[in-house]
Design an enzyme around this catalytic site. Structure first.
Site, PDB file in Angstrom:
ATOM      1  N   ASP A   1      -7.594  -7.400  -0.134  1.00 32.71           N
ATOM      2  CA  ASP A   1      -7.372  -7.266   1.337  1.00 32.71           C
ATOM      3  C   ASP A   1      -8.109  -6.684   2.450  1.00 32.71           C
ATOM      4  O   ASP A   1      -8.961  -5.975   2.404  1.00 32.71           O
ATOM      5  CB  ASP A   1      -5.674  -6.961   1.164  1.00 32.71           C
TER       6      ASP A   1
ATOM      7  N   ASP B   1       0.886  -1.135  -0.091  1.00 35.14           N
ATOM      8  CA  ASP B   1      -0.520   0.311   0.137  1.00 35.14           C
ATOM      9  C   ASP B   1       0.989   0.897   0.236  1.00 35.14           C
ATOM     10  O   ASP B   1       1.984   1.264   0.265  1.00 35.14           O
ATOM     11  CB  ASP B   1      -0.945   0.260   1.621  1.00 35.14           C
TER      12      ASP B   1
END
Length: 466
Positions: A296, A122
Site C-alpha cells: 500500500d 491500519d
C-alpha cells in the site's frame, strides 16, 4: 444490506479467522509467487438473488490504494471497483465520523458504499510518526491530541481493536510501536519489544476473530537481529498474515532491501506477506522478486493531485508547457478500465482515445482514462477537480496493471525477463540503482546493460530519487 455469507474456506491459522491463502505458481529463480487470497468480502452477489453469492480469489501480488478516511480524494467508491482491497485508517475514522456512526451503518463497507471488495484498516500506529508532535507514547498506548479540536484520545491496543471491530474491515492491523525508520539506539529495541507485548493485548481484545483477520507487524528498525527476534515472536502467535512495518521513511535503500529480504525469508510460506507503505513502481518490482504479496502507499493518488501521471517508462508532469498542444493520450500502453476486480481478463481493444467503453457503453464509468488528451490534462491537472479525478483514476489503474503484468509473468514463468525489461525501460542508460541490483542478485536475477545486453557484474551508484 444482507450480512456477508459464511466463509466457505478452511482458515490458515489457529484462531479460525476467515482467511485462506494458496500459492498457485512460483518463479523458478526468485522468491516471487502468484497466490490466491480469500477474505470475508471477496465475493459477488447474484443480481437476481441477494442470497446467492460466489467467492472470488484475490490474486497476489497486489497493490492497495489508501483511502485514509474511507475515501480517496477526488473519487467515489464505485470508481474503485478494479481494486480488490482498499485501505482506511483507524485513528482518523475514530476521530471522524466515530464508532457510533460506523456501528449504525453496520461497518465501513456500508458507510462508504464499498460493495465490490475488501477493506484493510491500519491500526493507527503510523500516526505515532506522522503526528509525533501530537502524541505521547507509553506502555498503556498512545495519547493523541486531535488536530481538529485539540481533544485527547488514548489509542491503546484494546481501543484500536474496539474501533477496528466497529469498522468491520476484512483485515485489521495490530497496534504497534512505530518509530521513524532512521531512528537508532535503544528506542528501536524498546519499540520492538513493546510491539510484541501489544500483539498479545490485541489478540485478547479482538472480539470478532471469526469475522475479521488480525495481522501482526514486524518491527525492529534496520537492525536485522531485532527484526529476527520480532519475527520469531510473531510467528509463534500463528496469525492469519504478517506485515513488514517501519520502512519507507527515508532510510538507506540498501538497508531497506536487506530487511525485506530477511522478513520474507523467515515469515511462514502459507501466510500473506504485506510490506507497508511501499508504492514506487521500482520498489514494487524488487519487493515482489523478494517474495512480498501485498503493498500500500499514498504515492499514486497523492502525486496525481499534483498533476503527475504514472506511465510505462516513468512519470509525466502534465502541467509542463510541453503538453499544452500535445493531442496524444497520457499512456497508450494503459489498458486497465474500471472493470470489477474479479474479472481478471484484460480488455480486448486498446483504448487510446476511443470514445467507446469496453462494455458496449452499458457502464458509464468503464472508460479508459486515455480518452483525454495530454493537452486537456495540461489544462485541468492540479487545477480543476476533473483533473484530480482523471489523473487519480489513471494512476490507480497504472498500479493495477503493473501488478497484473507481474502476476502474469510469474504465471507464465517469465518473471526474470519482465524484471529485466522493466528496469531497461526505466533506466535506458543502464544506471540501475545499486540497491536494486543487489536485491535482485540475491534472488538470482541479474539486470542487463540496455545496449550491449551484458550482465551487470558490479554495483552502480544509486541515482534513484528518494
Amino acid at each position: 444490506p444482507p450480512a456477508p455469507p459464511p466463509f466457505p474456506f478452511s482458515p490458515n491459522n489457529k484462531h479460525n479467522s476467515p482467511l485462506s491463502f494458496q500459492t498457485q505458481k512460483r518463479c523458478p529463480k526468485s522468491k516471487a509467487r502468484l497466490s490466491h487470497l480469500y477474505l470475508p468480502h471477496s465475493f459477488s452477489r447474484n443480481e437476481d438473488s441477494a442470497q446467492s453469492v460466489k467467492f472470488h480469489p484475490i490474486e497476489t501480488p497486489i497493490f492497495m490504494p489508501v483511502g485514509t478516511q474511507a475515501s480517496i480524494k477526488g473519487l467515489l467508491s464505485h470508481q474503485l471497483r478494479q481494486c480488490p482491497i482498499v485501505l482506511a485508517n483507524t485513528y482518523h475514522l475514530a476521530q471522524r465520523p466515530g464508532t457510533e456512526i460506523l456501528e449504525k451503518c453496520q461497518g465501513v463497507h456500508n458507510f462508504m458504499n464499498r460493495r465490490d471488495g475488501c477493506i484493510l484498516t491500519d491500526s493507527g500506529g503510523f500516526q505515532m510518526v506522522s503526528l509525533l508532535k501530537l502524541a505521547k507514547i507509553t506502555e498503556s498506548g498512545v495519547q493523541f491530541e486531535s488536530p481538529h479540536d485539540g481533544s485527547l484520545m488514548m489509542l491503546s491496543p484494546e481501543e484500536s481493536m474496539k474501533v477496528q471491530n466497529a469498522i468491520g474491515a476484512d483485515i485489521m492491523m495490530a497496534l504497534d510501536d512505530v518509530v521513524p525508520s532512521t531512528t537508532e539506539g535503544p528506542r528501536v529495541e524498546e519499540a520492538m519489544e513493546r510491539t510484541i507485548r501489544w500483539i498479545d493485548r490485541c489478540i485478547d481484545a479482538h472480539k470478532r476473530p471469526k469475522e475479521q483477520n488480525l495481522f501482526g507487524i514486524v518491527q525492529g528498525g534496520l537492525d536485522l537481529e531485532l527484526r529476527k527476534k520480532c519475527l520469531e515472536a510473531l510467528v509463534e502467535r500463528d496469525l492469519p498474515g504478517y506485515a513488514i512495518g517501519g520502512l519507507s521513511g527515508g532510510e538507506d535503500k540498501m538497508l531497506f532491501q536487506s530487511v525485506v529480504n530477511l522478513c520474507t525469508e523467515m515469515l511462514p510460506d502459507n501466510k500473506p506477506r504485506y510490506c507497508m507503505g511501499v508504492g514506487y513502481p521500482e520498489d514494487l518490482v524488487v519487493c515482489v522478486a523478494l517474495g512480498v504479496d501485498m503493498f500500500d502507499c499514498v504515492y499514486p493518488c497523492r502525486t496525481a493531485r499534483f498533476g503527475t501521471a504514472l506511465v510505462e517508462d516513468g512519470t509525466m508532469k502534465l502541467k509542463h508547457s510541453q503538453f499544452e498542444t500535445d493531442t496524444h493520450c497520457m499512456d497508450d500502453t494503459l489498458r486497465e478500465t474500471n472493470k470489477v476486480w474479479w474479472d481478471h481478463s484484460m480488455p480486448q481493444e486498446q483504448l487510446s482515445g476511443s470514445q467507446e467503453t469496453t462494455q458496449g457503453g452499458s457502464q458509464p464509468d468503464e472508460y479508459s482514462t486515455n480518452q483525454y488528451s495530454r493537452a486537456y490534462m495540461n489544462r485541468v491537472a492540479a487545477r480543476e477537480s476533473a483533473g484530480c479525478n482523471v489523473t487519480t483514476q489513471h494512476n490507480i489503474r497504472y498500479m493495477m496493471q503493473l501488478m497484473k503484468e507481474m502476476r502474469e509473468a510469474i504465471r507464465e514463468e517469465r518473471f526474470e525477463k519482465y524484471v529485466q525489461d522493466f528496469f531497461t525501460r526505466h533506466h535506458p542508460k543502464g544506471d540501475y540503482p545499486a540497491w536494486a541490483v543487489t536485491a535482485l542478485r540475491s534472488v538470482n536475477i541479474e539486470l542487463v546493460e540496455p545496449q550491449q545486453q551484458e550482465v551487470i557484474t558490479t554495483g552502480l551508484e544509486d541515482k534513484m530519487e528518494e
